[in-house]
Design a protein around this motif. Structure first.
Motif, PDB file in Angstrom:
ATOM      1  N   ARG A  12       0.372  -1.088   0.229  1.00  0.00           N
ATOM      2  CA  ARG A  12      -0.085  -0.054   0.051  1.00  0.00           C
ATOM      3  C   ARG A  12       0.851   0.913   0.422  1.00  0.00           C
ATOM      4  N   PRO A  13       0.878   2.108  -0.342  1.00  0.00           N
ATOM      5  CA  PRO A  13       1.303   3.510  -0.535  1.00  0.00           C
ATOM      6  C   PRO A  13       1.382   3.357   0.513  1.00  0.00           C
ATOM      7  N   GLY A  14       2.663   4.294   0.960  1.00  0.00           N
ATOM      8  CA  GLY A  14       2.727   5.264   2.214  1.00  0.00           C
ATOM      9  C   GLY A  14       3.645   3.683   3.504  1.00  0.00           C
ATOM     10  N   SER A  15       3.432   1.721   3.022  1.00  0.00           N
ATOM     11  CA  SER A  15       4.104   1.139   3.630  1.00  0.00           C
ATOM     12  C   SER A  15       5.699   1.288   3.634  1.00  0.00           C
ATOM     13  N   HIS A  16       6.630   2.261   2.391  1.00  0.00           N
ATOM     14  CA  HIS A  16       7.967   2.147   3.193  1.00  0.00           C
ATOM     15  C   HIS A  16       7.395   3.779   2.507  1.00  0.00           C
ATOM     16  N   PRO A  17       8.630   5.068   3.390  1.00  0.00           N
ATOM     17  CA  PRO A  17       8.502   6.270   2.476  1.00  0.00           C
ATOM     18  C   PRO A  17       9.625   6.204   1.341  1.00  0.00           C
ATOM     19  N   ALA A  18      10.234   4.796   0.083  1.00  0.00           N
ATOM     20  CA  ALA A  18      10.895   4.993  -0.893  1.00  0.00           C
ATOM     21  C   ALA A  18       9.790   4.290  -1.373  1.00  0.00           C
ATOM     22  N   LEU A  19       9.093   3.615  -1.265  1.00  0.00           N
ATOM     23  CA  LEU A  19       7.486   2.707  -2.518  1.00  0.00           C
ATOM     24  C   LEU A  19       7.479   3.830  -3.234  1.00  0.00           C
ATOM     25  N   PRO A  20       8.146   3.287  -4.876  1.00  0.00           N
ATOM     26  CA  PRO A  20       7.654   4.229  -5.786  1.00  0.00           C
ATOM     27  C   PRO A  20       6.269   3.567  -6.223  1.00  0.00           C
ATOM     28  N   HIS A  42      11.197  -6.018 -12.536  1.00  0.00           N
ATOM     29  CA  HIS A  42       9.640  -5.479 -12.150  1.00  0.00           C
ATOM     30  C   HIS A  42       8.406  -4.776 -11.289  1.00  0.00           C
ATOM     31  N   VAL A  43       7.069  -4.371 -12.141  1.00  0.00           N
ATOM     32  CA  VAL A  43       6.310  -3.323 -11.743  1.00  0.00           C
ATOM     33  C   VAL A  43       5.428  -4.218 -11.462  1.00  0.00           C
ATOM     34  N   HIS A  44       3.821  -3.771 -10.529  1.00  0.00           N
ATOM     35  CA  HIS A  44       2.866  -3.342 -10.315  1.00  0.00           C
ATOM     36  C   HIS A  44       2.182  -2.465 -11.150  1.00  0.00           C
ATOM     37  N   PRO A  45       1.873  -1.898 -11.916  1.00  0.00           N
ATOM     38  CA  PRO A  45       1.521  -0.547 -12.452  1.00  0.00           C
ATOM     39  C   PRO A  45       0.021  -0.041 -11.382  1.00  0.00           C
ATOM     40  N   ARG A  46       0.240   1.517 -11.330  1.00  0.00           N
ATOM     41  CA  ARG A  46      -0.933   1.737 -10.185  1.00  0.00           C
ATOM     42  C   ARG A  46      -1.949   2.750 -11.008  1.00  0.00           C
ATOM     43  N   GLY A  47      -2.659   3.092 -10.563  1.00  0.00           N
ATOM     44  CA  GLY A  47      -3.579   3.883 -10.765  1.00  0.00           C
ATOM     45  C   GLY A  47      -3.534   5.169 -10.416  1.00  0.00           C
ATOM     46  N   PRO A  48      -4.446   6.508 -10.706  1.00  0.00           N
ATOM     47  CA  PRO A  48      -3.690   7.728 -10.293  1.00  0.00           C
ATOM     48  C   PRO A  48      -4.222   7.575  -8.836  1.00  0.00           C
ATOM     49  N   GLY A  49      -5.115   6.727  -8.100  1.00  0.00           N
ATOM     50  CA  GLY A  49      -4.834   6.609  -6.752  1.00  0.00           C
ATOM     51  C   GLY A  49      -3.979   6.482  -5.643  1.00  0.00           C
ATOM     52  N   GLY A  50      -3.338   5.042  -6.675  1.00  0.00           N
ATOM     53  CA  GLY A  50      -2.277   4.522  -6.144  1.00  0.00           C
ATOM     54  C   GLY A  50      -2.262   3.186  -5.811  1.00  0.00           C
ATOM     55  N   ALA A  51      -3.143   3.007  -6.040  1.00  0.00           N
ATOM     56  CA  ALA A  51      -3.887   1.062  -6.620  1.00  0.00           C
ATOM     57  C   ALA A  51      -3.790   0.450  -7.373  1.00  0.00           C
ATOM     58  N   GLU A  52      -3.020  -1.107  -7.434  1.00  0.00           N
ATOM     59  CA  GLU A  52      -2.958  -1.458  -8.071  1.00  0.00           C
ATOM     60  C   GLU A  52      -3.727  -1.430  -9.100  1.00  0.00           C
ATOM     61  N   SER A  53      -3.181  -1.807 -10.909  1.00  0.00           N
ATOM     62  CA  SER A  53      -4.614  -1.604 -11.688  1.00  0.00           C
ATOM     63  C   SER A  53      -3.727  -2.312 -12.675  1.00  0.00           C
ATOM     64  N   LEU A  54      -4.296  -3.266 -13.667  1.00  0.00           N
ATOM     65  CA  LEU A  54      -4.109  -2.807 -15.104  1.00  0.00           C
ATOM     66  C   LEU A  54      -4.694  -2.522 -16.413  1.00  0.00           C
TER      67      LEU A  54
END
Length: 242
Positions: A12-20, A42-54
């Motif tokens: 989740r966004p904010g789980s680490h200060p440097a999480l991209p 290896h990347v998990h794409p993120r939508g505008p709100g920071g949630a994973e998105s395909l």
């Protein structure tokens, strides 16, 4: 040997200060990870709100930025149900990913519903697939179906190191009996991340590390960022090869 930097995962966004999470953060982090020794991303794409998105637009924007501004290394994306929980909708979203900004490869977890159909779709679109094997049953699916995957990702999810190693060893033994010679990668998560990375190096497998898998260095200290984790893995790989 590949050292894959897994930049964010499903954390989740904010789980680490440097999480991209943002595009700028992922591109910047990609450069730093490759400079630290990563050969692939290896990347998990993120939508505008920071949630994973395909979503095709999200995936297209990410791949365009990585192709234009990122380091010129192979890029793998997730297709995990954590990013889209409905297997039918997931298939539809991936089907609508647009050329010429398709990823070099994707991971498909074979224990997830709809995985075999998704592998065939991606193969038809000439995208390499890395089969995610969390369980022995998933390895049996790979062997029994003969689906067209280019590599195998062994990723035991057990919390205890001993349990995770036993699961990984059982999967490896099954693949060996089936004479499956595709490249293999082994990785753990959190407490098992570094012990399994060491086991992978000893076995001559590819490895991966990053904030998706662990937030900490081998000594338990919190990592500064993905580059910090990759640099440590590269050091271990160099020492193992010496």
């Amino acid at each position: 040997m590949r050292i894959v930097a897994c930049l964010n995962g499903d954390r989740r966004p904010g789980s680490h200060p440097a999480l991209p999470v943002s595009l700028d953060q992922m591109v910047q982090d990609a450069h730093s990870a490759v400079e630290a020794g990563a050969t692939d991303l290896h990347v998990h794409p993120r939508g505008p709100g920071g949630a994973e998105s395909l979503d095709p637009q999200v995936v297209g924007s990410l791949m365009e930025r990585l192709r234009d501004d990122g380091p010129q290394v192979p890029v793998s994306l997730t297709t995990a149900l954590s990013a889209e929980s409905d297997p039918v909708r997931r298939y539809d979203l991936v089907q609508r990913w647009a050329s010429p900004v398709l990823p070099d490869s994707v991971t498909v977890n074979l224990h997830e519903a709809g995985s075999v159909d998704l592998v065939h779709l991606l193969h038809d679109r000439r995208v390499d697939v890395e089969a995610g094997l969390w369980t022995v049953d998933a390895a049996r699916i790979l062997v029994a179906t003969g689906i067209p995957v280019s590599a195998v990702l062994i990723e035991p999810t057990q919390v205890q190191v001993g349990d995770a190693r036993r699961n990984a060893d059982t999967i490896v033994a099954l693949l060996d009996r089936a004479e499956d010679r595709r490249p293999r990668m082994l990785h753990g998560a959190d407490a098992t991340a570094w012990p399994l990375l060491e086991a992978a190096l000893a076995a001559g497998m590819d490895v991966r590390i990053g904030l998706e898998d662990t937030l900490r260095l081998p000594d338990g200290e919190e990592a500064q960022d993905n580059a910090d984790l990759v640099a440590r893995a590269a050091e271990m790989a160099s020492a193992n090869a010496a």
